[in-house]
Design a protein around this motif. Structure first.
Motif, PDB file in Angstrom:
ATOM      1  N   LYS A  28       1.043  -1.097   0.005  1.00 42.43           N
ATOM      2  CA  LYS A  28      -0.033   0.187  -0.008  1.00 42.43           C
ATOM      3  C   LYS A  28       0.822   1.305  -0.086  1.00 42.43           C
ATOM      4  O   LYS A  28       0.440   2.167  -0.721  1.00 42.43           O
ATOM      5  CB  LYS A  28      -0.975  -0.026   1.048  1.00 42.43           C
ATOM      6  CG  LYS A  28      -1.972  -0.918   1.061  1.00 42.43           C
ATOM      7  CD  LYS A  28      -3.009  -0.944   2.360  1.00 42.43           C
ATOM      8  CE  LYS A  28      -3.977  -2.044   2.208  1.00 42.43           C
ATOM      9  NZ  LYS A  28      -4.945  -2.140   3.428  1.00 42.43           N
ATOM     10  N   LYS A  29       2.100   1.317   0.965  1.00 38.54           N
ATOM     11  CA  LYS A  29       2.603   2.315   0.855  1.00 38.54           C
ATOM     12  C   LYS A  29       3.620   2.752  -0.402  1.00 38.54           C
ATOM     13  O   LYS A  29       3.554   3.690  -0.892  1.00 38.54           O
ATOM     14  CB  LYS A  29       3.810   2.228   1.823  1.00 38.54           C
ATOM     15  CG  LYS A  29       3.395   2.375   3.366  1.00 38.54           C
ATOM     16  CD  LYS A  29       2.903   3.715   3.439  1.00 38.54           C
ATOM     17  CE  LYS A  29       2.420   4.227   4.778  1.00 38.54           C
ATOM     18  NZ  LYS A  29       1.715   5.575   5.046  1.00 38.54           N
ATOM     19  N   GLU A  32       1.190   4.206  -2.869  1.00 40.42           N
ATOM     20  CA  GLU A  32       0.985   5.690  -2.480  1.00 40.42           C
ATOM     21  C   GLU A  32       1.974   6.448  -3.161  1.00 40.42           C
ATOM     22  O   GLU A  32       1.815   7.376  -3.500  1.00 40.42           O
ATOM     23  CB  GLU A  32       0.738   5.803  -1.176  1.00 40.42           C
ATOM     24  CG  GLU A  32      -0.677   5.248  -0.481  1.00 40.42           C
ATOM     25  CD  GLU A  32      -0.473   5.286   1.049  1.00 40.42           C
ATOM     26  OE1 GLU A  32       0.430   5.665   1.821  1.00 40.42           O
ATOM     27  OE2 GLU A  32      -1.493   4.915   1.781  1.00 40.42           O
ATOM     28  N   ASP A  36       1.814   9.573  -5.788  1.00 44.46           N
ATOM     29  CA  ASP A  36       2.507  10.754  -5.563  1.00 44.46           C
ATOM     30  C   ASP A  36       3.223  11.097  -6.759  1.00 44.46           C
ATOM     31  O   ASP A  36       3.302  12.329  -7.283  1.00 44.46           O
ATOM     32  CB  ASP A  36       2.954  10.794  -4.359  1.00 44.46           C
ATOM     33  CG  ASP A  36       2.025  10.621  -2.932  1.00 44.46           C
ATOM     34  OD1 ASP A  36       1.075  10.800  -3.141  1.00 44.46           O
ATOM     35  OD2 ASP A  36       2.542  10.414  -1.939  1.00 44.46           O
TER      36      ASP A  36
END
Length: 69
Positions: A28-29, A32, A36
């Motif tokens: 998930k990180k 993300e 970005d």
């Protein structure tokens, strides 16, 4: 021993369920961060477009631009 190797060994010592939770968290990180990066690139392209620094054309147009001195 380097810190990466220490992290790997620490993760390997975790129970399987905790490893799976950590994996999901990291995925998930990473997603993300990718999102970005894409948002930042879109913002940069919009800025360049607003400044008039973006050209439209075909691949042939692009190649023709490269061939000009």
């Amino acid at each position: 021993m380097n810190s990466f190797q220490q992290i790997v060994e620490s993760v390997e010592s975790l129970p399987l369920e905790d490893q799976e939770i950590l994996l999901e968290f990291l995925q998930k990180k990473i997603q993300e961060k990718r999102n970005d990066q894409v948002k930042q690139e879109i913002s940069e392209v919009r800025e360049e477009f607003a400044k008039g620094n973006v050209k439209w054309g075909s691949v042939d147009d692009f190649l023709g631009e490269l061939e000009q001195p």
